[in-house]
Design a protein around this motif. Structure first.
Motif: not given
Length: 410
Positions: A350-356, A361-366
């Motif tokens: 779940d942590a890896r999924i959250a990090e991904r 999200a950052e990629k989408d924002a960029s």
């Protein structure tokens, strides 16, 4: 096969409980026919004791050629096979005692000798015979346990079928029927005779089990063959209370354990019974009471042994259950550890999924910023194109409008 010993046969008291019933389609009673066939024995037995009660039909039996016959009255009350046998045993004078039903017929004169020969072996306490129905199928050649009940081995089979199954030779069994049961008088007295707890059924197998428990063996001799008109004088009904009493004393087989010799019992077979030394009217009652006390004592020992075995069996079951509980608890702990490991792996995932998801999200924002910038640049580029195209459009329009060029020149 053990050779016959006529001297043992000659020292045998034959005890026959009888109600004097007539045999179907016959003028003579079953007892008279039985006595007639006993006259074939050579040498003759020491005596034949007929035990009768108030229910006896007709006149008491008369002397039969070649037999020393005695009649003993067992006392008032309904027919009681065990008490009748005990009366005959106590009245007997022979070294050996044969219990015999009055519906037995012999065809030869050597069967008793073949049975008596086995008792030259001190380890053997009782001997049975092969009993056939009138159609010559097998009624009895020894007993065995089938589930919870003692049954007659090979019952209803032909003799050839029994032979194929190993039933044609003398062998040890858990019991023989009281319809034809040979034992030493002293052994019968030592174990209490027939138990009055079983007046009709189970008395014979109970007696055999007491003999076995006292360290003696029970054998059946198929070469001693007789005809048995089984239950010709009474209905072959076993009451539920009889079975309950048998189980209360010996336990049900899957829990019935071995029947060990009672090494602590002090059996002095050469001494007379205490009651035999009593004179007067009370002698017979004392002798019966002593037999009853011996039977009850051995029955209590058997019951205690059964309960001891049952407690030990229950202790083993408890220990097994405790082991299974401990094993289950271990499996539960292992399962809990595996669940904890699974939960840890799920948390890490779940942590890896959250990090991904965060990176996405950052990629989408960029990407959104990039798209917005591209849109701005495209709009700016469009404006530049519009600005650059406006003078050319004006010049083109002027050329296209008539006279606009001359006016411009003037």
């Amino acid at each position: 096969m053990v050779d016959s010993q006529p001297l043992s046969q000659a020292n045998t008291s034959i005890v026959i409980p009888s109600a004097g019933h007539l045999q179907s389609d016959a003028d003579a009673s079953m007892l008279q026919r039985c006595l007639a066939t006993l006259s074939l024995l050579d040498p003759a037995p020491a005596e034949v004791i007929v035990v009768v009660g108030d229910e006896f039909q007709g006149e008491p039996p008369q002397q039969t050629a070649g037999l020393h016959l005695r009649v003993v009255h067992r006392g008032p009350g309904p027919f009681d096979f065990s008490r009748a046998v005990n009366c005959g045993v106590l009245a007997s004078r022979g070294e050996l005692v044969l219990m015999l039903n009055d519906d037995i017929e012999a065809e030869t004169g050597d069967w008793l000798g073949k049975m008596a020969a086995h008792l030259s072996d001190p380890s053997i306490g009782a001997v049975g015979a092969a009993l056939l129905y009138p159609d010559r199928s097998i009624q009895h050649i020894g007993m065995e346990f089938d589930g919870a009940h003692p049954i007659h081995s090979f019952r209803g089979c032909q003799q050839s079928e029994a032979a194929a199954g190993g039933g044609d030779g003398a062998r040890d069994v858990i019991g023989v029927t009281g319809a034809c049961f040979l034992a030493r008088r002293r052994d019968l007295l030592a174990v209490g005779g027939m138990s009055l707890e079983f007046p009709a059924s189970y008395g014979d197998v109970d007696l055999c089990l007491r003999l076995i428990r006292s360290g003696l063996r029970v054998v059946v001799e198929p070469a001693a063959t007789l005809i048995h008109h089984e239950s010709a004088s009474r209905e072959p009904v076993i009451e539920s209370w009889e079975w309950e009493r048998f189980v209360a004393r010996w336990g049900e087989p899957p829990h019935r354990g071995p029947l060990p010799a009672n090494s602590e019992s002090d059996r002095n077979y050469d001494s007379a019974m205490t009651a035999d030394q009593v004179d007067g009217e009370d002698r017979d009652q004392l002798r019966h009471e002593l037999l009853n006390q011996r039977d009850r004592a051995l029955g209590a020992e058997a019951r205690n042994q059964f309960l001891t075995n049952r407690i030990a069996h229950q202790d083993d079951q408890i220990a097994e259950l405790e082991g299974r509980v401990a094993e289950r608890d271990t499996r539960i702990e292992e399962w809990k550890n595996r669940v904890a490991e699974r939960d840890t792996r799920i948390g890490e995932r779940d942590a890896r999924i959250a990090e991904r998801d965060l990176r996405m999200a950052e990629k989408d924002a960029s990407a959104d910023e990039k798209d917005a910038r591209i849109a701005e640049l495209e709009a700016e580029n469009l404006r530049l194109h519009e600005d650059l195209a406006r003078p050319a459009i004006i010049r083109l329009a002027r050329r296209l409008v008539p006279g606009s060029g001359r006016h411009e020149r003037a």
